[in-house]
Scaffold this motif. Sequence first.
Motif, PDB file in Angstrom:
ATOM      1  N   ARG A  62     -20.441  39.022 -36.644  1.00 42.59           N
ATOM      2  CA  ARG A  62     -19.801  40.032 -35.025  1.00 42.59           C
ATOM      3  C   ARG A  62     -21.160  38.627 -34.333  1.00 42.59           C
ATOM      4  O   ARG A  62     -21.323  37.930 -33.197  1.00 42.59           O
ATOM      5  N   LEU A  63     -22.335  38.545 -35.195  1.00 37.10           N
ATOM      6  CA  LEU A  63     -23.541  37.811 -34.236  1.00 37.10           C
ATOM      7  C   LEU A  63     -22.579  36.034 -33.913  1.00 37.10           C
ATOM      8  O   LEU A  63     -22.792  35.311 -32.792  1.00 37.10           O
ATOM      9  N   LEU A  64     -22.283  35.772 -34.957  1.00 39.41           N
ATOM     10  CA  LEU A  64     -22.106  34.384 -34.947  1.00 39.41           C
ATOM     11  C   LEU A  64     -20.692  34.137 -33.959  1.00 39.41           C
ATOM     12  O   LEU A  64     -20.645  32.930 -33.044  1.00 39.41           O
ATOM     13  N   PHE A  65     -19.921  35.148 -33.606  1.00 41.62           N
ATOM     14  CA  PHE A  65     -18.458  34.584 -32.618  1.00 41.62           C
ATOM     15  C   PHE A  65     -19.178  34.606 -31.626  1.00 41.62           C
ATOM     16  O   PHE A  65     -18.947  34.132 -30.961  1.00 41.62           O
ATOM     17  N   GLN A  66     -20.901  35.195 -31.318  1.00 45.45           N
ATOM     18  CA  GLN A  66     -21.224  34.830 -29.919  1.00 45.45           C
ATOM     19  C   GLN A  66     -21.720  34.255 -29.352  1.00 45.45           C
ATOM     20  O   GLN A  66     -21.794  33.543 -28.141  1.00 45.45           O
ATOM     21  N   ALA A  67     -22.020  32.734 -30.465  1.00 47.19           N
ATOM     22  CA  ALA A  67     -22.007  31.543 -30.081  1.00 47.19           C
ATOM     23  C   ALA A  67     -20.763  30.150 -30.636  1.00 47.19           C
ATOM     24  O   ALA A  67     -20.991  29.193 -30.990  1.00 47.19           O
ATOM     25  N   ARG A  68     -19.947  30.828 -31.174  1.00 48.25           N
ATOM     26  CA  ARG A  68     -18.349  30.330 -31.080  1.00 48.25           C
ATOM     27  C   ARG A  68     -18.456  29.437 -32.678  1.00 48.25           C
ATOM     28  O   ARG A  68     -18.171  28.623 -33.050  1.00 48.25           O
ATOM     29  N   LEU A  69     -19.557  30.434 -33.806  1.00 47.42           N
ATOM     30  CA  LEU A  69     -20.081  30.007 -35.320  1.00 47.42           C
ATOM     31  C   LEU A  69     -18.851  31.135 -35.964  1.00 47.42           C
ATOM     32  O   LEU A  69     -18.676  31.780 -35.774  1.00 47.42           O
ATOM     33  N   HIS A  70     -19.239  30.295 -37.280  1.00 50.96           N
ATOM     34  CA  HIS A  70     -18.009  30.439 -38.303  1.00 50.96           C
ATOM     35  C   HIS A  70     -19.330  30.740 -39.422  1.00 50.96           C
ATOM     36  O   HIS A  70     -19.805  29.702 -39.962  1.00 50.96           O
ATOM     37  N   GLY A  71     -19.554  31.812 -40.209  1.00 46.17           N
ATOM     38  CA  GLY A  71     -19.655  31.729 -41.248  1.00 46.17           C
ATOM     39  C   GLY A  71     -19.260  31.889 -42.552  1.00 46.17           C
ATOM     40  O   GLY A  71     -18.460  32.539 -42.790  1.00 46.17           O
ATOM     41  N   GLU A  72     -19.529  31.401 -43.992  1.00 45.71           N
ATOM     42  CA  GLU A  72     -18.886  31.235 -44.944  1.00 45.71           C
ATOM     43  C   GLU A  72     -19.861  31.516 -46.025  1.00 45.71           C
ATOM     44  O   GLU A  72     -20.196  30.780 -46.494  1.00 45.71           O
ATOM     45  N   VAL A  73     -19.500  32.524 -47.202  1.00 50.12           N
ATOM     46  CA  VAL A  73     -20.060  32.309 -48.355  1.00 50.12           C
ATOM     47  C   VAL A  73     -19.281  31.577 -49.061  1.00 50.12           C
ATOM     48  O   VAL A  73     -18.540  31.142 -49.470  1.00 50.12           O
ATOM     49  N   LYS A  74     -20.232  29.569 -50.175  1.00 44.67           N
ATOM     50  CA  LYS A  74     -19.995  29.034 -50.113  1.00 44.67           C
ATOM     51  C   LYS A  74     -20.552  28.768 -52.246  1.00 44.67           C
ATOM     52  O   LYS A  74     -21.899  29.792 -52.104  1.00 44.67           O
TER      53      LYS A  74
END
Length: 336
Positions: A311-323
């Motif tokens: 939800r936080l990253l969505f505010q900056a149009r970003l996406h997080g992923e565990v790799k």
Amino acid sequence: MITRIIMPVAVLVIANTIALADSYSLTIVTGDRAAITAPQQWGRRLAEAGITNVRIRGGRSGDQAAIEESTLGSGTHYQITGVLNSGGKLVLPGSSFTMSQTAALKDYLDRVLADGGQAMTAARGQFGLTKEQFEDAFTKLGKPITFSTAGKPLAELTNQLSRDTGLDIEVDPLVAATFKRLPCRDELQTLSYGCGLAIALKAEGLALAPEKPRGRPVRVAIKLAADADEAWPIGWPTKARGTELAPKMFEKINVEIEGFSLQEAIDAIAPRIEMPVLWDHAAMAAKRINPAEVEAKLPAANMPYYRILSRLLFQARLHGEVKVDEAGTTFYWISR
């Protein structure tokens, strides 16, 4: 009438072993339905191209394209057999050539001398490497970075990689001067060399890829990302479930965020999820996204870390992923 082009073996050995220690001889056999004029035409074309150590003979039962190796003096002798087919092509192990492709044929013969006969038929996969070559590079690049990298020169990271793994590093001359001045932006300690270096290089518009130069072992090439046909990836596929891969991400907490930047919020969460959090600097620069300037807001709620981050990253149009890196170490990658 079949034309025979025969070079004495003694001459063959002297001609090739002086410079290369290894040598070859090429035998061309005519298939059952090869044109009657094909041997003469091929003989003439090969002579014009400067391809020597050749003989052409009629076909026999059991003839097939092959490369046989034997020890000769201090080197290896490659007895290469090719078959002229009904279409006038010379069929060799792993390749075939028309009479207009004598330059490519000469290159083929040089590759045999440089890398051996098996290299001509071995299946190629990622980065044009054989399965064995790729697995060896993957294992070496999977060794962990054991020192702090943040702020250190990238060249220091690559030099240590070479010392720890035995892999040579080849920096493209186009970027060599700039590369020497570039610092590593992130702390990559505990990640593997392959993944860590891929992250550090991507931030600067660069990429790395293993490659196999002719006659030399596999090395790591560093070049402009735009010039790389294939780049070493940031993270690898895994069959592990999310709860197995990053159990902390599924722990719920009471949270409310206001009055902080996205960078500050993520920095506060990072130690709690017990894995490195790394940003795709190049992608954010391309979209002019600065996490330190994005306000982070989250109303009071009870939710798992993965949802908070999302939800936080969505505010900056970003996406997080565990790799996971080559060694199976997990990290959280933030990109577009």
